[in-house]
Scaffold this motif. Structure first.
Motif, mmCIF file in Angstrom:
data_model
loop_
_atom_site.group_PDB
_atom_site.id
_atom_site.type_symbol
_atom_site.label_atom_id
_atom_site.label_comp_id
_atom_site.label_asym_id
_atom_site.label_seq_id
_atom_site.Cartn_x
_atom_site.Cartn_y
_atom_site.Cartn_z
ATOM 1 N N PRO A 1 0.814 -1.228 0.000
ATOM 2 C CA PRO A 1 0.000 0.000 0.000
ATOM 3 C C PRO A 1 0.841 1.268 0.000
ATOM 4 O O PRO A 1 0.446 2.283 -0.568
ATOM 5 C CB PRO A 1 -0.821 -0.120 1.287
ATOM 6 N N GLY A 2 2.032 1.187 0.602
ATOM 7 C CA GLY A 2 2.904 2.364 0.676
ATOM 8 C C GLY A 2 3.297 2.893 -0.695
ATOM 9 O O GLY A 2 3.490 4.085 -0.877
ATOM 10 N N MET A 3 3.392 1.998 -1.676
ATOM 11 C CA MET A 3 3.842 2.443 -3.006
ATOM 12 C C MET A 3 2.773 3.286 -3.702
ATOM 13 O O MET A 3 3.073 4.027 -4.627
ATOM 14 C CB MET A 3 4.230 1.246 -3.887
ATOM 15 N N ILE A 4 1.524 3.159 -3.269
ATOM 16 C CA ILE A 4 0.447 3.986 -3.826
ATOM 17 C C ILE A 4 0.258 5.222 -2.946
ATOM 18 O O ILE A 4 0.323 6.356 -3.407
ATOM 19 C CB ILE A 4 -0.901 3.213 -3.868
ATOM 20 N N VAL A 5 0.032 4.951 -1.654
ATOM 21 C CA VAL A 5 -0.340 6.034 -0.742
ATOM 22 C C VAL A 5 0.727 7.126 -0.675
ATOM 23 O O VAL A 5 0.431 8.314 -0.844
ATOM 24 C CB VAL A 5 -0.574 5.487 0.689
ATOM 25 N N HIS A 6 1.969 6.721 -0.421
ATOM 26 C CA HIS A 6 2.988 7.743 -0.169
ATOM 27 C C HIS A 6 3.322 8.589 -1.415
ATOM 28 O O HIS A 6 3.142 9.799 -1.388
ATOM 29 C CB HIS A 6 4.235 7.106 0.465
ATOM 30 N N PRO A 7 3.739 7.944 -2.518
ATOM 31 C CA PRO A 7 4.008 8.786 -3.698
ATOM 32 C C PRO A 7 2.743 9.474 -4.217
ATOM 33 O O PRO A 7 2.810 10.619 -4.684
ATOM 34 C CB PRO A 7 4.537 7.780 -4.736
ATOM 35 N N GLY A 8 1.593 8.808 -4.124
ATOM 36 C CA GLY A 8 0.351 9.381 -4.642
ATOM 37 C C GLY A 8 -0.061 10.643 -3.891
ATOM 38 O O GLY A 8 -0.427 11.651 -4.503
ATOM 39 N N VAL A 9 0.008 10.595 -2.568
ATOM 40 C CA VAL A 9 -0.380 11.766 -1.778
ATOM 41 C C VAL A 9 0.659 12.884 -1.932
ATOM 42 O O VAL A 9 0.312 14.069 -2.009
ATOM 43 C CB VAL A 9 -0.603 11.386 -0.294
ATOM 44 N N MET A 10 1.921 12.502 -2.036
ATOM 45 C CA MET A 10 2.969 13.522 -2.251
ATOM 46 C C MET A 10 2.735 14.230 -3.594
ATOM 47 O O MET A 10 2.796 15.451 -3.690
ATOM 48 C CB MET A 10 4.363 12.864 -2.259
ATOM 49 N N TYR A 11 2.449 13.427 -4.626
ATOM 50 C CA TYR A 11 2.199 14.020 -5.946
ATOM 51 C C TYR A 11 0.956 14.910 -5.906
ATOM 52 O O TYR A 11 0.943 16.008 -6.455
ATOM 53 C CB TYR A 11 2.020 12.919 -7.001
ATOM 54 N N ASN B 1 12.530 14.534 -0.489
ATOM 55 C CA ASN B 1 13.503 13.450 -0.519
ATOM 56 C C ASN B 1 13.254 12.459 0.612
ATOM 57 O O ASN B 1 14.073 11.590 0.904
ATOM 58 C CB ASN B 1 14.915 14.022 -0.408
ATOM 59 N N TYR B 2 12.117 12.616 1.269
ATOM 60 C CA TYR B 2 11.741 11.734 2.386
ATOM 61 C C TYR B 2 11.482 10.327 1.857
ATOM 62 O O TYR B 2 11.246 10.133 0.665
ATOM 63 C CB TYR B 2 10.478 12.307 3.036
ATOM 64 N N ARG B 3 11.481 9.332 2.741
ATOM 65 C CA ARG B 3 11.335 7.944 2.282
ATOM 66 C C ARG B 3 10.024 7.673 1.545
ATOM 67 O O ARG B 3 9.913 6.712 0.803
ATOM 68 C CB ARG B 3 11.533 6.955 3.441
ATOM 69 N N TYR B 4 9.025 8.546 1.725
ATOM 70 C CA TYR B 4 7.765 8.393 0.992
ATOM 71 C C TYR B 4 8.011 8.437 -0.519
ATOM 72 O O TYR B 4 7.251 7.877 -1.292
ATOM 73 C CB TYR B 4 6.785 9.502 1.361
ATOM 74 N N LEU B 5 9.043 9.159 -0.933
ATOM 75 C CA LEU B 5 9.443 9.109 -2.344
ATOM 76 C C LEU B 5 10.737 8.302 -2.502
ATOM 77 O O LEU B 5 10.841 7.451 -3.375
ATOM 78 C CB LEU B 5 9.641 10.522 -2.913
ATOM 79 N N ALA B 6 11.706 8.531 -1.622
ATOM 80 C CA ALA B 6 13.045 7.942 -1.802
ATOM 81 C C ALA B 6 13.055 6.422 -1.631
ATOM 82 O O ALA B 6 13.893 5.735 -2.199
ATOM 83 C CB ALA B 6 14.025 8.583 -0.824
ATOM 84 N N GLU B 7 12.128 5.867 -0.831
ATOM 85 C CA GLU B 7 12.047 4.414 -0.679
ATOM 86 C C GLU B 7 10.856 3.857 -1.456
ATOM 87 O O GLU B 7 10.985 2.890 -2.197
ATOM 88 C CB GLU B 7 11.954 4.004 0.807
ATOM 89 N N ASP B 8 9.694 4.469 -1.306
ATOM 90 C CA ASP B 8 8.478 3.873 -1.873
ATOM 91 C C ASP B 8 8.414 3.924 -3.395
ATOM 92 O O ASP B 8 7.736 3.106 -4.003
ATOM 93 C CB ASP B 8 7.232 4.526 -1.264
ATOM 94 N N VAL B 9 9.112 4.868 -4.019
ATOM 95 C CA VAL B 9 9.140 4.871 -5.484
ATOM 96 C C VAL B 9 10.095 3.792 -6.011
ATOM 97 O O VAL B 9 9.663 2.885 -6.720
ATOM 98 C CB VAL B 9 9.433 6.276 -6.053
ATOM 99 N N PRO B 10 11.387 3.812 -5.632
ATOM 100 C CA PRO B 10 12.284 2.792 -6.199
ATOM 101 C C PRO B 10 11.900 1.356 -5.837
ATOM 102 O O PRO B 10 11.920 0.485 -6.703
ATOM 103 C CB PRO B 10 13.650 3.147 -5.597
ATOM 104 N N THR B 11 11.596 1.072 -4.575
ATOM 105 C CA THR B 11 11.367 -0.328 -4.186
ATOM 106 C C THR B 11 9.886 -0.681 -4.081
ATOM 107 O O THR B 11 9.534 -1.722 -3.556
ATOM 108 C CB THR B 11 12.100 -0.698 -2.879
#
Ligand code: NAD
Length: 407
Positions: free
Chosen positions: A202-212, A325-335
């Motif tokens: 779920p983190g790969m949707i929620v975190h980058p999605g809400v940031m975007y 550059n927080y892990r919401y993008l730095a971790e959840d986007v790449p992995t």
């Protein structure tokens, strides 16, 4: 017992797992990060590690790890290897342990994020067929060290946790062994395949999605406002999800669903039921804690567990800027998200919403992932996109993921 366990990492989670397991098993903490192992050894000295478990009957566990090291050769005696370290570091552990690991070693990764099994298989090379990968959907505990290297606290333990075993023939032994290590809670619930764990993330949707949704080019003109900090308040992360952000999240989760359905059609017997929509995930995981579950936005806006959580920001009150550059993008986007996008590309499915999020995010985190709409950037190997390990066709993916052995 004679069971030998390696715990990898040196942060909150690794310290907690080390403290928890050292009482009953020969437990060796391994960190390859800088001089962390040496630092930890020095911090602990001849003392015992102290783990506090909030709310438990026996709430203090005092134990001593059998060793703290950066020597990968300890893997030769390991029955179980637990990775409790952020996902960007997993590859290094797999690679360094690979030459030493004995047949049948169980490697439990918590959390695995997405495509961990694929990375593992590719790093193990010829040995992959004799090794067991167990991907956990999340970390079983909320936990923090309180005195680095010496004391840590488990703030909460999940009741249940999903885990998938590759290859499936090793299921019973692997899950039995890991449940034995963890104790009664969390109760490990078997998920049919690691592909399901990967696409559930779920983190790969929620975190980058809400940031975007909040900071992307469609809602926040980063360039114009780069010099203009936010007001005194950090914006709310989940309660701040608006209609536009909801459309981004729905677009992303639907695109992942299309990947699931196409894979299921391609591989007879494959079951990706755990890779549910984001809304379903909220209904399953936060039942009773949301006052409006009629929409995805409602689930996020009214979830008690998220009350008051804000966007990651840099700077001080009156001077806040979003931390892109927080892990919401730095971790959840790449992995996370890159795995889903990579799968979609392999399956020739278009993903316009995921694409715009990745294209924006890669600039924020300084990686080149997509070029001209394709997964061909020079930093692909730093992501979990199957293309990063040379996989570009469904047949290659199915082979490396060991999906053929199913059913
Ligand atoms: P952490 O930030 O405490 O982990 C830090 C550790 O990561 C370091 O000690 C080091 O071993 C390693 N590390 C850091 N930078 C590195 C680098 N450049 N190269 C190699 N290794 C490096 O994280 P944590 O709290 O232990 O969490 C581990 C994982 O579990 C994360 O994916 C986290 O999102 C997830 N998680 C944690 C919690 C929690 O309560 N702590 C809850 C849910 C999920």
């Amino acid at each position: 017992t004679d069971t030998c366990v390696l715990v990898c990492g040196g942060g909150n989670a690794a310290q907690v797992v080390t403290g928890l397991l050292s009482v009953r098993y020969k437990t060796i903490a391994v960190s390859f990060f800088a001089d962390e192992a040496e630092k930890w050894k020095t911090a602990l000295g001849n003392d015992s590690f102290e783990l506090t478990v909030e709310g438990a009957a026996v709430n203090k566990i005092v134990s001593k790890p059998a060793g703290i090291t950066n020597d990968p050769s300890v893997a030769k005696d390991a029955d179980v290897i637990i990775l409790a370290v952020p996902s960007f570091a997993h590859g290094e552990y797999f690679e360094k342990f690979a030459p030493y690991m004995k047949l049948g070693t169980i490697v439990g990764v918590m959390p695995a994020r997405s495509g961990g099994d694929i990375l593992f298989s590719s790093k193990m090379g010829d040995k992959a067929k004799d090794m067991v990968f167990v991907g956990f959907e999340t970390l079983p505990w909320a936990c923090r060290f309180s005195e680095w290297g010496r004391k840590a606290t488990i703030l909460g333990t999940k009741n249940t946790i999903l885990a998938a075993v590759t290859p499936p023939t090793a299921k019973a032994k692997a899950l039995g062994t890991l449940q034995g290590l963890l104790g009664v809670y969390p109760f490990i619930v078997e998920s049919p395949t690691n592909l399901g764990i990967s696409l559930r993330n779920p983190g790969m949707i929620v975190h980058p999605g809400v940031m975007y949704g909040r900071w992307g080019p469609e809602s926040w003109d980063g360039k114009a406002k780069a010099e203009k900090p936010l007001d005194a308040e950090k914006p709310l992360f989940y309660q701040g999800v608006d209609d536009f952000t909801e459309t981004v999240l729905l677009g992303m989760t639907d695109e992942v669903q299309a990947v699931c359905r196409k894979m299921e059609r391609m591989v007879p017997g494959l079951c990706l039921k755990d890779a549910c929509t984001l809304k379903q995930w909220y209904l399953d995981c936060y039942d009773g804690q949301m006052t409006d579950t009629s929409t995805l936005k409602g689930c996020m806006n009214t979830n008690k567990a998220y009350d008051g959580l804000t966007h990651p920001c840099k700077g001080e009150a009156g001077n806040y800027m979003p931390d892109l550059n927080y892990r919401y993008l730095a971790e959840d986007v790449p992995t996370g998200l890159c795995f889903a996008k990579g799968m979609a590309e392999i399956l020739s499915l278009s993903t316009p919403t995921i694409d715009k999020v990745i294209i924006w995010a890669q600039g924020c985190i300084g990686l080149e992932i997509m070029v001209d709409g394709k997964m061909t950037g020079k930093d692909l190997a730093k992501t979990r996109a199957p293309q990063g390990v040379g996989i570009t066709t469904p047949a290659e993916f199915i082979k490396l993921a060991k999906l053929e052995t199913k059913g």
